[in-house]
Design an enzyme around this catalytic site. Structure first.
Site, PDB file in Angstrom:
ATOM      1  N   ASP A 215     -12.201 -10.252  10.047  1.00 49.39           N
ATOM      2  CA  ASP A 215     -11.934  -8.535  10.044  1.00 49.39           C
ATOM      3  C   ASP A 215     -12.975  -7.898   9.395  1.00 49.39           C
ATOM      4  O   ASP A 215     -12.632  -6.726   9.538  1.00 49.39           O
ATOM      5  CB  ASP A 215     -10.678  -9.101   8.257  1.00 49.39           C
ATOM      6  CG  ASP A 215     -11.068  -8.535   7.760  1.00 49.39           C
ATOM      7  OD1 ASP A 215      -9.549  -7.150   7.665  1.00 49.39           O
ATOM      8  OD2 ASP A 215     -11.636  -7.426   6.774  1.00 49.39           O
TER       9      ASP A 215
ATOM     10  N   GLY B 258     -11.188  -0.623   1.804  1.00 47.20           N
ATOM     11  CA  GLY B 258     -10.095   0.098   1.124  1.00 47.20           C
ATOM     12  C   GLY B 258     -10.597   1.238  -0.120  1.00 47.20           C
ATOM     13  O   GLY B 258     -10.393   2.533   0.363  1.00 47.20           O
TER      14      GLY B 258
ATOM     15  N   VAL C 138       0.860  -1.280  -0.089  1.00 46.06           N
ATOM     16  CA  VAL C 138      -0.081   0.245   0.214  1.00 46.06           C
ATOM     17  C   VAL C 138       1.064   1.215  -0.279  1.00 46.06           C
ATOM     18  O   VAL C 138       0.483   2.312  -0.879  1.00 46.06           O
ATOM     19  CB  VAL C 138      -0.920  -0.044   0.880  1.00 46.06           C
ATOM     20  CG1 VAL C 138      -1.676   1.266   1.168  1.00 46.06           C
ATOM     21  CG2 VAL C 138      -1.861  -1.675   1.298  1.00 46.06           C
TER      22      VAL C 138
ATOM     23  N   VAL D 270     -11.755   1.373   6.655  1.00 48.23           N
ATOM     24  CA  VAL D 270     -12.825   0.366   5.804  1.00 48.23           C
ATOM     25  C   VAL D 270     -13.084   0.131   4.220  1.00 48.23           C
ATOM     26  O   VAL D 270     -13.391   1.096   3.848  1.00 48.23           O
ATOM     27  CB  VAL D 270     -13.929   0.558   6.748  1.00 48.23           C
ATOM     28  CG1 VAL D 270     -14.956   0.283   6.257  1.00 48.23           C
ATOM     29  CG2 VAL D 270     -14.360   0.981   8.022  1.00 48.23           C
TER      30      VAL D 270
ATOM     31  N   ILE E  81     -13.386   2.093  -1.281  1.00 50.31           N
ATOM     32  CA  ILE E  81     -15.056   3.243  -1.430  1.00 50.31           C
ATOM     33  C   ILE E  81     -14.016   3.444  -0.028  1.00 50.31           C
ATOM     34  O   ILE E  81     -14.729   3.850   0.617  1.00 50.31           O
ATOM     35  CB  ILE E  81     -15.955   1.613  -0.562  1.00 50.31           C
ATOM     36  CG1 ILE E  81     -15.469   0.211  -1.687  1.00 50.31           C
ATOM     37  CG2 ILE E  81     -16.915   2.683  -0.883  1.00 50.31           C
ATOM     38  CD1 ILE E  81     -16.579  -0.431  -1.352  1.00 50.31           C
TER      39      ILE E  81
ATOM     40  N   LYS F 244      -6.983  -1.162  10.240  1.00 51.17           N
ATOM     41  CA  LYS F 244      -8.646  -1.824  10.721  1.00 51.17           C
ATOM     42  C   LYS F 244      -8.296  -1.927  11.976  1.00 51.17           C
ATOM     43  O   LYS F 244      -9.012  -2.283  13.441  1.00 51.17           O
ATOM     44  CB  LYS F 244      -9.187  -1.838   9.865  1.00 51.17           C
ATOM     45  CG  LYS F 244      -9.138  -3.364   9.941  1.00 51.17           C
ATOM     46  CD  LYS F 244      -9.923  -4.397   8.425  1.00 51.17           C
ATOM     47  CE  LYS F 244      -8.708  -5.533   7.852  1.00 51.17           C
ATOM     48  NZ  LYS F 244      -7.529  -4.611   7.241  1.00 51.17           N
TER      49      LYS F 244
ATOM     50  N   LYS G  27     -14.331  -4.172  10.840  1.00 46.17           N
ATOM     51  CA  LYS G  27     -15.325  -3.199   9.823  1.00 46.17           C
ATOM     52  C   LYS G  27     -15.864  -2.690  10.560  1.00 46.17           C
ATOM     53  O   LYS G  27     -16.312  -1.583  10.412  1.00 46.17           O
ATOM     54  CB  LYS G  27     -15.292  -3.366   8.382  1.00 46.17           C
ATOM     55  CG  LYS G  27     -14.130  -3.397   7.872  1.00 46.17           C
ATOM     56  CD  LYS G  27     -13.345  -4.305   6.412  1.00 46.17           C
ATOM     57  CE  LYS G  27     -11.837  -4.632   5.931  1.00 46.17           C
ATOM     58  NZ  LYS G  27     -11.519  -5.241   5.318  1.00 46.17           N
TER      59      LYS G  27
ATOM     60  N   GLY H 119      -2.962 -15.444  -3.575  1.00 42.18           N
ATOM     61  CA  GLY H 119      -2.242 -13.635  -2.814  1.00 42.18           C
ATOM     62  C   GLY H 119      -3.247 -13.244  -2.407  1.00 42.18           C
ATOM     63  O   GLY H 119      -2.962 -12.620  -1.488  1.00 42.18           O
TER      64      GLY H 119
END
Lengths: 428, 428
Positions: free
Chosen positions: A202, A135, A13, A133, A137, A106, A206, A188
């Site tokens: 995960d 990525g 990132v 949250v 959006i 997060k 969020k 991946g």
């Protein structure tokens, strides 16, 4: 003039940040009304630094956080290391050193968010985390700005790309959970230990953050019930399709009359529901509210460039606020006391899949169990199974959480029955 | 303290504003950090005023705009009358009187937006209009804030609810255009003169505004080619389905190497495209960009409460900026010189529907016409028709606008052929 920032970490990132700053320089500089310059990049050790330099990365890599904290020219620290430590300590120290912070972390925010937000507030500093949250959006800032005028009644989210990729394969290609996981790992999308993704952890992180932005309530991670996709079978997927549904892992937050309830669970979505066509690694957040009614925000939930786009949007906002001298404002100002819903106010339809001996009278026995708790059926399907067993599939009308728990316990208490799966069913 | 606002007009949308201010008072006051009070409401004449009062509306109705302009306590004027005049004059005068303005008037903004925006800028006043594009979808503010970091390459929008409702009926129920129009009129979705909706004019207005926000270019309405849905036949719909597409009226803006091109035209969307499942009166804006990649913003495009939600979000933003003393900032600061794309850079696949005599050699004749302009076929279908005619359907590979124009002209020049329809086809 230029504003200097520092990146903590230079993984996937993080390397998207310089990409955007370069490729979209004109528009970003206009929006920020300043140049944004990556002054320093923190990496783990000398070996990583040398590896990155050898690979042609032209940044001022440092291995000691002090080099960043002590640099008065650095205004913004961008944490992209992930996990809890040392990210938590570094963010605390950055705030203590008077630096604004952007993060995509997060896990950290869901678990230690309030201590960090309090510190930022106390220091009059920005702590932004749009990328935490879904990525790519821009859901958090949209909730803060555009939906400030609206009262939200429910949020539904397909917010874990890995499990959604797997569910898409399980639905479209009739793959088993194991096949889907293997492919996700090969590509991946899933880690070797996929727990966080496939068990809904995960997605639950969020939901914690979305609860704060959509409902103003700081729900604890422990209060978000989460159930993953491991137990979903090809039979579940098939019967869902026959009945006009698609199964997905859905996070939900709903406000009932007694309070809010947040959970993550496999959910039967009617095929015509906008979330039902969110496929592969894509994410979407579906919002129900008194003003707009129904709206949906769709995009990639992870990935280098999408996540970096959200991170850079946060950086731009801080730089602009520095110029406008309004930088102390919290990312999310909507705060109400936390009220959790009473079980009797939590309403949903449910799917039950039950293995019974293939003998007469089993369906009646089950009907009696449901009837005792005032649970009526919307749909019921009986299927022959192997080994002289029958599989009974039931979709109930809307019932409350107490009824659901009692029926579940009753079914589990009958030695002849095996309760294979229970999932939520969303109404049309 | 409270901030006083005035509404111009008290139709459907306007009456949604007090609904939200009341029902969502706590959250709105928190976001605005002020109470928002509707001090005056302008209506047409004494008769309307009396009718509204008799119906139990408890507002200070006035019939003279002077009562609002001359009132120093009114900080924000909210124009919800629609059409060009007197809205344009009233907005000008409100700005000249030092009042901030919120409007939902897309026709006005698309045609006279720059004169009004210039005036607001000159006076250091806000002129916000989130509701002007796709009513309840917060697309404009999202483009300004969250997508400031991203470079957009294409925007596709299903932004006219009336025509989308009709197209949904034509696709799902195999209705004719006339049947769909009649039902839309019966339900109040279409006006007795449906021109603006069905001919793509309304969608073209929205493309003008989206061009400014997404590409920073102030494209003129005259530069947005628009073609509506009147000529779409059940045969077109059917063949689209057979080939794996859904037809919708789609507005598009794309940046090519020479500049941007904006148009509105019926478009074949692959069934798997997120826009393909946007049905009924719902709208959606699909954004392609270098950072996020693909994202979509979905919601109701019109209606009382959705539109009022966007209007109140604008009001909140102004009130908050008044408090923060940052109110002069333009809604959209992204501005670049307008560059329109050269025809040779405008690439698309196309659908051609051609009626030919049912004789040998017709397909070959057509193939020669396409081949002469280097246009190759992706798909070709020949269907028997009535009166000894055959219908030939062709989907081309990607070609440029010059090629498209030349092939179209060549087909039209052959007396034997009747070119029934040509639509854009979106690739997978």
């Amino acid at each position: 003039m230029s504003i200097k920032i520092a990146l903590l970490g230079f993984g996937t990132v993080a390397s998207g940040v310089p990409f955007l700053l370069k490729e979209n320089d004109e528009k970003i500089s206009l929006a920020a009304q300043n140049k944004i310059e990556i002054a320093k990049v923190l990496v783990k050790d000398q070996a990583e630094k040398e590896r990155l330099l050898a690979a042609g990365n032209d940044f001022n890599f440092v291995t000691d956080i002090e080099d960043i904290l002590a640099d008065p020219e650095i205004a913004i620290v961008v944490e992209l290391m992930g996990r809890i430590e040392p990210a938590r300590t570094f963010i605390r120290r950055a705030l203590e050193a008077g630096k604004h912070v952007v993060t995509a972390n997060k896990d950290l925010l869901a678990v230690h968010g309030s201590e960090l937000l309090d510190l930022a507030q106390e220091k009059g500093l920005a702590l932004y985390y749009e990328a935490a949250v879904a990525g790519g959006i821009p859901i958090l800032r949209t909730l803060v700005n555009s939906l400030a005028s609206d009262k939200i009644s429910r949020v539904l989210g397909v917010v874990n790309g890995t499990s959604n990729f797997m569910m898409t394969k399980m639905v479209d290609e009739a793959w088993s959970y194991e096949q889907a996981l293997e492919e996700a790992q090969r590509l991946g999308f899933a880690e070797s230990d996929p727990t966080n993704d496939v068990d809904g952890i995960d997605a639950a992180y969020k939901m914690v953050i979305l609860s704060q932005f959509a409902f103003g309530m700081d729900v604890k991670f422990e209060d978000v019930a989460h159930k993953g996709i491991r137990k979903i079978t090809p039979e579940d997927v098939k019967v869902a399709q026959e009945l006009g549904y698609v199964i997905k892992l859905v996070g939900s937050i709903e406000e009932t009359q007694s309070g809010i309830v947040a959970e993550v669970t496999p959910t039967f979505l009617p095929k015509s529901h906008p979330l039902a066509s969110v496929n592969g690694v894509m994410n979407a957040v579906f919002v129900e509210s008194i003003g707009i009614g129904e709206s949906m925000y769709y995009g990639p939930g992870a990935g280098q460039k999408p996540t970096a786009t959200s991170v850079v949007a946060d950086i731009i906002r801080i730089v602009r606020r520095l110029k406008d001298q309004t930088v102390g404002k919290a990312f999310n100002e909507y705060k109400r006391p936390v009220l959790l819903a009473q079980p009797e106010d939590i309403q949903s339809s449910y799917y039950f899949s039950i293995l019974t001996p293939d003998q007469k009278g089993q369906a009646l026995k089950i009907a009696e169990i449901f009837s005792k708790e005032d649970v009526s059926f919307k749909q019921i399907l009986q299927q022959e199974s192997e080994n002289k067993q029958a599989r009974l599939v039931i979709i109930t009308h809307s019932i409350n959480k107490n009824q659901f728990e009692k029926v579940t316990a009753a079914l589990q208490s009958v030695a002849d029955f095996e309760l294979l799966n229970t999932f939520k069913v969303l109404g049309e």
